[in-house]
Design a protein around this motif. Structure first.
Motif, PDB file in Angstrom:
ATOM      1  N   THR A 104       0.838  -1.197   0.000  1.00  0.00           N
ATOM      2  CA  THR A 104       0.000   0.000   0.000  1.00  0.00           C
ATOM      3  C   THR A 104       0.877   1.252   0.000  1.00  0.00           C
ATOM      4  N   PRO A 105       0.317   2.403  -0.363  1.00  0.00           N
ATOM      5  CA  PRO A 105       1.099   3.654  -0.319  1.00  0.00           C
ATOM      6  C   PRO A 105       1.277   4.228   1.081  1.00  0.00           C
ATOM      7  N   LEU A 106       0.706   3.563   2.099  1.00  0.00           N
ATOM      8  CA  LEU A 106       0.810   4.107   3.451  1.00  0.00           C
ATOM      9  C   LEU A 106       2.250   4.180   3.968  1.00  0.00           C
TER      10      LEU A 106
ATOM     11  N   ARG B 222       5.067   4.698   2.403  1.00  0.00           N
ATOM     12  CA  ARG B 222       5.761   5.844   1.813  1.00  0.00           C
ATOM     13  C   ARG B 222       5.239   7.157   2.388  1.00  0.00           C
ATOM     14  N   PHE B 223       3.921   7.211   2.569  1.00  0.00           N
ATOM     15  CA  PHE B 223       3.360   8.441   3.122  1.00  0.00           C
ATOM     16  C   PHE B 223       3.848   8.674   4.563  1.00  0.00           C
ATOM     17  N   PHE B 224       3.782   7.644   5.399  1.00  0.00           N
ATOM     18  CA  PHE B 224       4.216   7.813   6.783  1.00  0.00           C
ATOM     19  C   PHE B 224       5.722   8.080   6.874  1.00  0.00           C
ATOM     20  N   SER B 225       6.497   7.499   5.963  1.00  0.00           N
ATOM     21  CA  SER B 225       7.937   7.772   5.945  1.00  0.00           C
ATOM     22  C   SER B 225       8.202   9.237   5.619  1.00  0.00           C
ATOM     23  N   TRP B 226       7.492   9.738   4.593  1.00  0.00           N
ATOM     24  CA  TRP B 226       7.674  11.155   4.238  1.00  0.00           C
ATOM     25  C   TRP B 226       7.186  12.059   5.363  1.00  0.00           C
ATOM     26  N   TRP B 227       6.028  11.714   5.912  1.00  0.00           N
ATOM     27  CA  TRP B 227       5.454  12.538   6.971  1.00  0.00           C
ATOM     28  C   TRP B 227       6.349  12.533   8.200  1.00  0.00           C
TER      29      TRP B 227
ATOM     30  N   GLU C 133       9.458  14.664   7.644  1.00  0.00           N
ATOM     31  CA  GLU C 133       9.162  16.090   7.719  1.00  0.00           C
ATOM     32  C   GLU C 133       8.977  16.545   9.163  1.00  0.00           C
TER      33      GLU C 133
END
Length: 411
Positions: free
Chosen positions: A19-21, A23-28, A31
């Motif tokens: 899932t894309p989750l 990658r999203f949580f890694s980026w978030w 940041e």
């Protein structure tokens, strides 16, 4: 039981990785961590900082990898004893203030075997077991003769397949090398394959068996659990405060409504009192205005009734006028009273009773009052009797003169 649980966790991690989750949580997360001070960034970055041990013939090179950048950090003499090597490494490690610092042994690429395999996508849920079955077909070794690990290079949804890079190193090569480093006194978090030189690139695998890896306390899990508990507590507190504030607002509004209701009732009571006062003040005026004018009525009755008729009682009550008295001809009073501008529908009530003492008839007459404007009563006054004609006056005077003459001539 533990193996079954590990397999289930591995399947969940594999499905989550698709899932894309992540990658999203890694980026978030990156940041958010970038907004923290350096020391906090090192704490939250966890395993982003690693010490790499690369043995050579003369020494053990210690490299520092931080955020994918590798730099020289020091070296430990290969001729030193195991205790001296372990003490030197501990002193180096103490110079880095990072509780999540990892230690990885790097093996040259020339000592490892690498193969790229194409497997069905369904094998991803239990990839290590599948690779263990394929070990004797893809390499000249059996699964119990080597240490191996893999990483997924790519996925092809169209063909429902994936490309896996398998890295294998014989146990007879890796185990002695691990034991040679400080006599095995240095706890390792993993074994990876790296190209030669300081700027060599790591393959990104871990050939060290899970049971031989350093048991470090991962602060991220309790920290995340603590943050989750804190978020839950704050959420409950926020909800309770919102409900409390709403209850206070409702109570305040209810108090204002009750106060307004009391004020409205007071206004209504004052209005009713004022109306009652006005009605009481106007009662007599209304009764006088709506009722007959008694002086005019008495004047009219005195004019219309004969001298042989007199009243014993005159009452005005409940919009009704009652006359009680005696007269020579009580029945004839109805026609006389009908002509009155103040009386309507005069009629006898009861029977006419003769009075033997006076020789007259006792009567009771009831009538309704007429609405006669006061100004009209004042302007016209009661009806007057008709004036006698001129001839009648002359005749009456002549008769009076003859009567006087006759009286004068008498002896």
């Amino acid at each position: 039981m533990k193996e079954a649980l590990d397999r289930q966790l591995a399947r969940l991690r594999t499905r989550l990785a698709k899932t894309p989750l992540p990658r999203f949580f890694s980026w978030w997360g990156s940041e958010l961590v970038a907004c923290l001070p350096p020391r906090w960034r090192r704490i939250f970055s966890g395993n982003s900082e690693t010490l790499l041990l690369q043995p050579t013939d003369e020494a053990i090179l210690v490299l520092r990898e931080h955020e994918k950048e590798i730099s020289g950090f020091g070296q430990i003499a290969a001729s030193a004893s195991a205790e001296e090597q372990a003490a030197e490494f501990r002193s180096m490690r103490a110079r880095i203030e990072n509780p999540g610092l990892r230690t990885v042994l790097c093996v040259p690429e020339s000592r490892a075997l690498t193969r790229v395999l194409t497997l069905p996508a369904a094998a991803e849920d239990n990839l290590r077991q599948v690779l263990g079955f394929e070990m004797d077909r893809q390499t000249p070794f059996k699964a119990d003769q080597v240490h191996f690990d893999s990483r997924i290079v790519s996925r092809d949804p169209a063909t429902r397949s994936l490309r896996v890079e398998l890295t294998v190193i014989p146990r007879g090569v890796l185990d002695p090398q691990i034991a040679a480093i400080a006599g095995g006194a240095i706890e390792l978090d993993g074994v990876d394959v790296r190209s030669e030189g300081v700027d060599g690139v790591r393959r990104g695998v871990n050939l060290l068996p899970p049971e031989r890896r350093a048991r470090r306390r991962d602060m991220r899990l309790p920290l995340n659990l603590g943050l989750a508990a804190l978020i839950l507590i704050l959420l409950v507190f926020n909800m309770s405060e919102s409900l409390h504030n709403r209850a206070l607002a409702v109570e305040t509004m209810q108090a204002e409504v009750d106060k307004a209701a009391v004020a409205a009732r007071d206004v209504l009571a004052l209005k009713k009192t004022l109306q009652d006062s006005i009605n009481g003040a106007n009662f007599l005026a209304e009764r006088k205005r709506n009722g007959p004018l008694l002086i005019a009525l008495l004047d009219d009755l005195a004019f219309r009734l004969d001298d042989d008729t007199y009243l014993e009682r005159l009452s005005v009550e409940n919009n009704q006028i009652q006359l009680q008295g005696q007269a020579k001809n009580a029945a004839g009073l109805i026609s006389v009273l009908t002509a009155s501008p103040f009386l309507a529908n005069p009629k006898l009530e009861g029977q006419i009773q003769p009075d033997p003492r006076t020789g007259k008839d006792r009567f009771t007459i009831v009538a309704e009052p007429k609405d006669v404007p006061v100004d009209q009563i004042i302007a016209h006054g009661p009806a007057k009797p008709a004036e006698p004609a001129a001839d009648d006056v002359k005749t009456e005077k002549a008769q009076q003169g003859d009567a006087r003459e006759a009286s004068d001539g008498a002896p």
